[in-house]
Design a protein around this motif. Structure first.
Motif, short mmCIF file in Angstrom:
data_model
loop_
_atom_site.label_atom_id
_atom_site.label_comp_id
_atom_site.label_asym_id
_atom_site.label_seq_id
_atom_site.Cartn_x
_atom_site.Cartn_y
_atom_site.Cartn_z
N SER A 59 16.26 49.35 36.28
CA SER A 59 15.76 48.92 34.97
C SER A 59 16.70 49.32 33.86
O SER A 59 17.03 48.51 32.97
CB SER A 59 14.38 49.52 34.71
OG SER A 59 13.44 49.12 35.66
N LEU A 96 19.01 46.95 31.24
CA LEU A 96 18.93 47.03 29.78
C LEU A 96 20.29 47.34 29.17
O LEU A 96 20.65 46.81 28.11
CB LEU A 96 17.92 48.11 29.37
CG LEU A 96 16.46 47.80 29.70
CD1 LEU A 96 15.59 49.02 29.42
CD2 LEU A 96 15.96 46.60 28.89
N THR A 114 13.66 50.35 24.05
CA THR A 114 13.30 48.94 23.83
C THR A 114 11.92 48.77 23.21
O THR A 114 11.57 47.66 22.80
CB THR A 114 13.33 48.16 25.16
OG1 THR A 114 12.35 48.72 26.05
CG2 THR A 114 14.70 48.23 25.81
N SER A 138 9.85 46.06 24.99
CA SER A 138 10.19 44.64 24.87
C SER A 138 11.36 44.27 25.77
O SER A 138 12.24 45.09 26.05
CB SER A 138 10.55 44.31 23.42
OG SER A 138 9.47 44.61 22.56
N ALA A 139 11.37 43.02 26.21
CA ALA A 139 12.47 42.52 27.03
C ALA A 139 13.64 42.10 26.14
O ALA A 139 13.46 41.75 24.97
CB ALA A 139 12.01 41.33 27.86
N GLY A 168 16.69 39.38 25.99
CA GLY A 168 17.13 38.12 26.58
C GLY A 168 18.42 37.61 25.95
O GLY A 168 19.27 38.38 25.54
N THR A 207 18.46 40.70 39.19
CA THR A 207 17.20 40.54 38.46
C THR A 207 17.42 39.90 37.09
O THR A 207 16.64 39.05 36.65
CB THR A 207 16.52 41.91 38.29
OG1 THR A 207 16.35 42.52 39.57
CG2 THR A 207 15.16 41.77 37.62
N PHE A 242 15.47 36.42 36.04
CA PHE A 242 14.53 36.31 34.92
C PHE A 242 15.19 35.94 33.60
O PHE A 242 14.49 35.69 32.62
CB PHE A 242 13.77 37.62 34.75
CG PHE A 242 12.91 37.98 35.95
CD1 PHE A 242 11.83 37.18 36.30
CD2 PHE A 242 13.19 39.08 36.71
CE1 PHE A 242 11.04 37.49 37.39
CE2 PHE A 242 12.41 39.41 37.82
CZ PHE A 242 11.33 38.61 38.15
N ALA A 283 16.45 37.81 31.57
CA ALA A 283 16.05 38.82 30.59
C ALA A 283 16.05 40.18 31.26
O ALA A 283 15.86 40.29 32.48
CB ALA A 283 14.67 38.51 30.01
N ARG A 290 14.12 43.67 31.49
CA ARG A 290 12.81 44.23 31.20
C ARG A 290 12.80 45.72 31.52
O ARG A 290 13.34 46.15 32.55
CB ARG A 290 11.73 43.52 32.03
CG ARG A 290 11.68 42.04 31.80
CD ARG A 290 10.49 41.37 32.47
NE ARG A 290 10.12 41.97 33.73
CZ ARG A 290 9.51 41.29 34.71
NH1 ARG A 290 9.25 40.00 34.55
NH2 ARG A 290 9.18 41.88 35.82
N ASP A 349 10.51 47.45 32.65
CA ASP A 349 9.71 47.73 33.85
C ASP A 349 10.17 46.92 35.05
O ASP A 349 9.42 46.76 36.03
CB ASP A 349 8.24 47.45 33.57
CG ASP A 349 7.98 45.99 33.21
OD1 ASP A 349 8.95 45.26 32.92
OD2 ASP A 349 6.79 45.58 33.23
N ALA A 350 11.39 46.40 35.01
CA ALA A 350 11.87 45.52 36.07
C ALA A 350 11.85 46.19 37.44
O ALA A 350 11.60 45.56 38.46
CB ALA A 350 13.28 45.03 35.75
#
Length: 321
Positions: free
Chosen positions: A73, A77, A137, A140-141, A143, A227, A231, A233, A235, A237-238
């Motif tokens: 994760s 990020l 973050t 928030s994600a 992108g 990942t 996605f 993006a 995240r 919590d990925a």
């Protein structure tokens, strides 16, 4: 067939067939062609994390990396943040792999230098990395990735996701060769089977385990890149829950929790079993709670089988020596 590890592989193959049969009985949609592509979409991310966990376990200690999902994760990020600041995306991905290695090195220092048990050390870094991901973050994600980046995880070749061909399969082959055909591989098994004997025979056990924790972080970075592509993006919590799934995959695949026993081929079969179960339960509209319960039962069963196989193989190794 008298080799316990070979018997374990046949057992896993039978379990995979049983999981497929159960999926077909639970949902009429399971046997559709589109389901195969959907199932294989999950395999590379879980698979590479399972292989990283297998390497850490094989070297003994006992070793485990509970921070691997949080590392994934945080690396994702970091890549998204660098790209947002104007760093070319491919360079950001390369730097992300380096960041993964550094996060793995933190685990290595805690376990190999400060001698903190790996369970406690990596649990601490799990909370630290997860907390950082959320704090930086606000949950928030991030992108804004270009469309071409999605080809890695969303594209298909012969109906199979491209990241199966370009990441999962090559990594599995490289690690299989590393463990079965190189001196490093024999050193990993030696350190896991008998640390003192390995040290007396010239194996740098400390350096070996340190390097494997760093490699685990790099592989978590690979999972983060896949990942991100999937996605589009990043995240915070990925990687949530990935650490326990990676442990389940490694142990189910035959990696002994105290080291020295296991194969990458077993890990590959194990990730196929776990993803088949997950997809089958999702298609049958079974709640997430029951899905987690099924994975938990699978982990308990794999530990019991692991102990039985491990005891037999260790007894055979003692007789041989």
């Amino acid at each position: 067939m008298n080799d316990p590890l070979s018997q374990r592989l046949w057992f896993l193959f039978g379990l995979l067939l049983a999981a497929g049969l159960a999926g077909a009985l639970l949902s009429p949609h399971f046997l559709q062609t589109s389901t195969v592509g959907y199932l294989l979409q999950y395999v590379p991310v879980l698979g590479v994390l399972g292989m990283a966990q297998t390497l850490v376990m094989l070297s003994g200690g006992p070793g485990i990396d509970l921070s691997i999902g949080a590392t994934m994760s945080l690396v994702g990020l970091a890549i998204a943040a660098m790209f947002g600041l104007g760093v070319p995306l491919l360079l950001a991905c390369a730097l992300g792999l380096g960041i993964g290695g550094l996060l793995g090195a933190v685990n290595a220092v805690l376990v190999c230098v400060l001698r903190i048990p790996s369970l406690m050390a990596t649990l601490a870094t799990f909370f630290t990395y997860s907390g950082l991901a959320l704090a930086l973050t606000g949950g928030s994600a991030l992108g804004g990735f270009p469309d071409w980046f999605g080809v890695l995880a969303q594209g298909r070749f012969l109906g199979v996701p491209i990241h199966m061909w370009t990441v999962f399969v090559p990594l599995a082959i490289v690690l299989h060769v590393l463990l079965s055909r190189t001196r490093i591989g024999s050193h990993i098994y030696a350190a896991g089977n008998d640390e003192r004997a390995a040290f007396l025979s010239g194996v740098k056990v400390w350096r070996l385990r340190f390097a494997l924790y760093c490699l685990s972080g790099v592989i978590a970075g690979l999972a983060a890149i896949m990942t991100l592509s999937w996605f589009q993006a990043a995240r915070p919590d990925a990687g949530e829950g990935m650490e326990l799934l990676s442990v389940t995959i490694a142990v189910l695949g035959g990696a002994h929790i105290f080291g020295g026993i296991g194969r990458i081929s077993g890990t590959v079969l194990a990730v196929l079993i776990v993803t088949t179960m997950q997809v089958a339960l999702q298609l049958a509209n079974i709640s997430q709670a029951w899905q987690l319960a099924a994975i938990g039962l699978l982990l308990v069963g794999s530990v019991v089988a692991d102990n039985a196989v491990g005891d037999r193989l260790r007894a055979r190794l003692r007789r041989a020596s």
